[in-house]
Scaffold this motif. Sequence first.
Motif, PDB file in Angstrom:
ATOM      1  N   ARG A 131      -4.124 -10.037  -3.002  1.00 52.76           N
ATOM      2  CA  ARG A 131      -3.065  -8.931  -2.187  1.00 52.76           C
ATOM      3  C   ARG A 131      -3.498  -9.130  -0.721  1.00 52.76           C
ATOM      4  O   ARG A 131      -2.577  -8.850   0.007  1.00 52.76           O
ATOM      5  CB  ARG A 131      -3.663  -7.524  -2.540  1.00 52.76           C
ATOM      6  N   GLN A 132      -4.595  -9.834  -0.523  1.00 52.24           N
ATOM      7  CA  GLN A 132      -4.931  -9.956   1.210  1.00 52.24           C
ATOM      8  C   GLN A 132      -3.997 -11.019   1.481  1.00 52.24           C
ATOM      9  O   GLN A 132      -3.410 -10.764   2.737  1.00 52.24           O
ATOM     10  CB  GLN A 132      -6.258 -10.615   1.203  1.00 52.24           C
TER      11      GLN A 132
ATOM     12  N   SER B  43      -0.511  -9.373   1.928  1.00 52.71           N
ATOM     13  CA  SER B  43      -0.460  -8.579   2.930  1.00 52.71           C
ATOM     14  C   SER B  43      -0.282  -9.116   4.456  1.00 52.71           C
ATOM     15  O   SER B  43       0.380  -8.786   5.240  1.00 52.71           O
ATOM     16  CB  SER B  43      -1.728  -7.605   2.890  1.00 52.71           C
TER      17      SER B  43
ATOM     18  N   ASP C 206       0.238  -3.841   3.711  1.00 55.07           N
ATOM     19  CA  ASP C 206      -0.352  -3.979   2.373  1.00 55.07           C
ATOM     20  C   ASP C 206       0.435  -3.005   1.354  1.00 55.07           C
ATOM     21  O   ASP C 206       0.859  -2.125   1.793  1.00 55.07           O
ATOM     22  CB  ASP C 206      -1.760  -3.538   2.423  1.00 55.07           C
ATOM     23  N   THR C 207       0.317  -3.541   0.094  1.00 60.33           N
ATOM     24  CA  THR C 207       0.629  -2.668  -1.140  1.00 60.33           C
ATOM     25  C   THR C 207      -0.488  -1.458  -1.245  1.00 60.33           C
ATOM     26  O   THR C 207      -0.987  -1.448  -2.376  1.00 60.33           O
ATOM     27  CB  THR C 207       1.009  -3.294  -2.222  1.00 60.33           C
ATOM     28  N   ALA C 208      -0.675  -0.768  -0.314  1.00 62.54           N
ATOM     29  CA  ALA C 208      -1.836   0.236  -0.564  1.00 62.54           C
ATOM     30  C   ALA C 208      -1.492   1.390   0.673  1.00 62.54           C
ATOM     31  O   ALA C 208      -1.043   1.135   1.651  1.00 62.54           O
ATOM     32  CB  ALA C 208      -3.317  -0.579  -0.200  1.00 62.54           C
TER      33      ALA C 208
ATOM     34  N   HIS D   8      -0.905   4.404  -8.168  1.00 61.63           N
ATOM     35  CA  HIS D   8      -1.155   3.433  -9.053  1.00 61.63           C
ATOM     36  C   HIS D   8       0.294   3.170  -9.986  1.00 61.63           C
ATOM     37  O   HIS D   8       0.662   1.925 -10.390  1.00 61.63           O
ATOM     38  CB  HIS D   8      -2.037   4.112  -9.992  1.00 61.63           C
TER      39      HIS D   8
ATOM     40  N   GLY E 284      -2.596   0.265  -4.004  1.00 67.23           N
ATOM     41  CA  GLY E 284      -3.804   0.746  -4.086  1.00 67.23           C
ATOM     42  C   GLY E 284      -4.105   1.935  -3.197  1.00 67.23           C
ATOM     43  O   GLY E 284      -3.065   2.258  -2.513  1.00 67.23           O
ATOM     44  N   VAL E 285      -5.281   2.460  -3.149  1.00 66.82           N
ATOM     45  CA  VAL E 285      -5.663   3.472  -2.525  1.00 66.82           C
ATOM     46  C   VAL E 285      -7.010   3.442  -1.659  1.00 66.82           C
ATOM     47  O   VAL E 285      -7.949   3.070  -2.522  1.00 66.82           O
ATOM     48  CB  VAL E 285      -5.859   4.866  -3.284  1.00 66.82           C
TER      49      VAL E 285
ATOM     50  N   ARG F 210      -6.587  -2.198   7.481  1.00 60.68           N
ATOM     51  CA  ARG F 210      -6.099  -3.093   6.170  1.00 60.68           C
ATOM     52  C   ARG F 210      -4.659  -3.047   6.158  1.00 60.68           C
ATOM     53  O   ARG F 210      -4.012  -3.165   5.047  1.00 60.68           O
ATOM     54  CB  ARG F 210      -6.721  -2.166   5.176  1.00 60.68           C
ATOM     55  N   SER F 211      -4.056  -2.651   7.104  1.00 66.63           N
ATOM     56  CA  SER F 211      -2.392  -2.600   7.302  1.00 66.63           C
ATOM     57  C   SER F 211      -1.784  -1.535   6.073  1.00 66.63           C
ATOM     58  O   SER F 211      -0.936  -2.262   5.446  1.00 66.63           O
ATOM     59  CB  SER F 211      -1.854  -3.940   7.080  1.00 66.63           C
TER      60      SER F 211
END
Lengths: 352, 352
Positions: B59-60, B63, B69-71, B96, B101-102, B123-124
């Motif tokens: 994911r890094q 992103s 990011d998918t967070a 989730h 992510g959280v 972390r965008s």
Amino acid sequence: MVNTTKSRASRATLTDVAAKAGTSASTVSRVLHGGAGVTDELTARVRLAASELGYSVNRQARSLRRGKDTAIGVAIEDFTIPFFGRVVAEVERAAHARGYGVVITCAGSGRSEEEAVEPLLSRSVAGLVVATGTAGAPQGYLAEVATELPVVQVDAPAASPFSDAVGIDNETAGRRVTEHLLARGHRRILFVGSGPAATTVQLRRQGYEAAMREAGLEPRTTWMGYLPSETTERAVAELGELTSSGADGGGITAVVSGVARVTMGLASAIARLGLRDLAYVAIDDLAGADAFSPPLTVLEQDVETIGARAAELLFARIDGWDGPPSHELVPLRLIERGSGELPPRVLSTTTT
Amino acid sequence: MVNTTKSRASRATLTDVAAKAGTSASTVSRVLHGGAGVTDELTARVRLAASELGYSVNRQARSLRRGKDTAIGVAIEDFTIPFFGRVVAEVERAAHARGYGVVITCAGSGRSEEEAVEPLLSRSVAGLVVATGTAGAPQGYLAEVATELPVVQVDAPAASPFSDAVGIDNETAGRRVTEHLLARGHRRILFVGSGPAATTVQLRRQGYEAAMREAGLEPRTTWMGYLPSETTERAVAELGELTSSGADGGGITAVVSGVARVTMGLASAIARLGLRDLAYVAIDDLAGADAFSPPLTVLEQDVETIGARAAELLFARIDGWDGPPSHELVPLRLIERGSGELPPRVLSTTTT
DNA sequence: CGGTTCGTTGACAACGTTTGCAGGATGTCG
DNA sequence: CGACATCCTGCAAACGTTGTCAACGAACCG
């Protein structure tokens, strides 16, 4: 200057700072992270440019390059349980102090360990704090993860060969609360747990049973629901009968709550049934325990220390420490508030 | 096959999968993410290779490439407070379910908003849930953040021009509990809050004051400590005096707890002082409220709905929804358990 | 049968950072 | 004054992914 208009739209980058400071991205990186080997004058210029642009590192890029994120993962069984919230708070504090982020995931409610942890691993977290002790034994998957990544288990049911662990001695906990009641003359003591699946509770029960048998007494266990309301209903239905004279020559005079989850519901049931002379001791402290009547005697585990030690162990591993897996036990403290110091109830059929 | 030995050491990459499936990384990406426009046969081969290698996306890298990011980020004032734990649980569940992510951060205890949120922004994260309502008013920094990123405020003191918000109508809450006591004949009602800095508590107090003044009565407010023990000490010291006949012709007969934080300590103090005839209503439910004696009457906010709606709003924004900022109010529910239905205490100097 | 179009695939660049390496400048010693 | 060491700095590659672009082959139509 050329980037000024652009950097308003999104975050400033190393190159932006470099351009503004009249140097290269490498040097900026060295100044901001590496530190050594750059002229004072240039360092100052870079620092100035960085602060003027409000630069802060893009952690995705850093993590991608480094292969590890400056973040740790925390897998929690249930965020609504105060115990876990306090662990999270401590772990987050430690992580923040070291510039680490915290990515969380819920490991309970039907999710597999793999499903729960994958979102953390796919972010290349530097380590994992896993707090699912009340849910069950660590499964194979976590052991596999632990070979590649530091893992610390909180509230783990037992020592693990593959990861560090921090928690209390659950068997001792069960033993201590039981002995506390035995010392005050109780003989018929009931142990209440949340369910046979939770291994920590099982260990506490073993301590309770050992203490009972050593005193020549018969242990008696019952399970109640997950939610306070379930526990309350069940407890109301059961406790009335159990406390009155039973088939074995007498009703119970004391109850041990084996885990915070059922303490509340049990207390409600005891209050509702008006069992004012029933002694009651709970493992795990509870906010508001001294608002009960009588105030609730509890065996408190030092959750803050548990969380803090978990973080310390994890970061030691992240920093490269390579000792054998340790299983730290955090001291317990019995807080006598009244409910556990009640004498055994005089049976309704006997003297005065 | 050539990568097999290597992929054991670290996670498998797109290129590894591509090599095994005999295709290119682009295609693998399309199969696994994009979906459309790839032959069934090739798709199957890629899928097989991916699952054999246990591939999961880094994911890094994703992103970094995508810029987002998918967070989502969650900033919480204090993780040890049950309210926030429940919000986190709901938000995590929703995230989730969507593959997000959280990342969490603590926004309380002396950290500036900027310091608290920076680890999330770097972390965008795709959006932010901010739950610091009891701490104070949103500051300028958050407004700035909200121009670049969807932000949803939970338990926000008031509607924000720059972000969505979900919470309860705090003024109405204060009014309702007060009117509940007024309807039962109480005239001297005390409002207890955690401190003048918490704006949500201020709003609740305004509701209380409005209700009191409309009834032609004089509001009386006092502040107690952050910790239950502080509150308890203060309350023990104050309540004894306040409940006995005072200078204004009579002691208080009812208490309103304005926020969960002080409810516990107040209950302890009431229990310790033996004020069995003091009516007591609290805003915010409390685990174990029905274990008190008498069981505690509370005005409950539907925390699960609050958390769930916050997540829904946030993801709607992330998906591109662009409506005007909304401030959703979640219904309140008064739970009569007994303590709030006590009649006004008969003054010690009067009849019977 | 040739040309065009469409569908499928692979090559390649880029996201922002870190780091090995080399090059240049400066200083020192022979 | 030359050579060598030292210190500082910039270049360039790489981390894994995504998306654009072009190329390739096939199929269809004229």
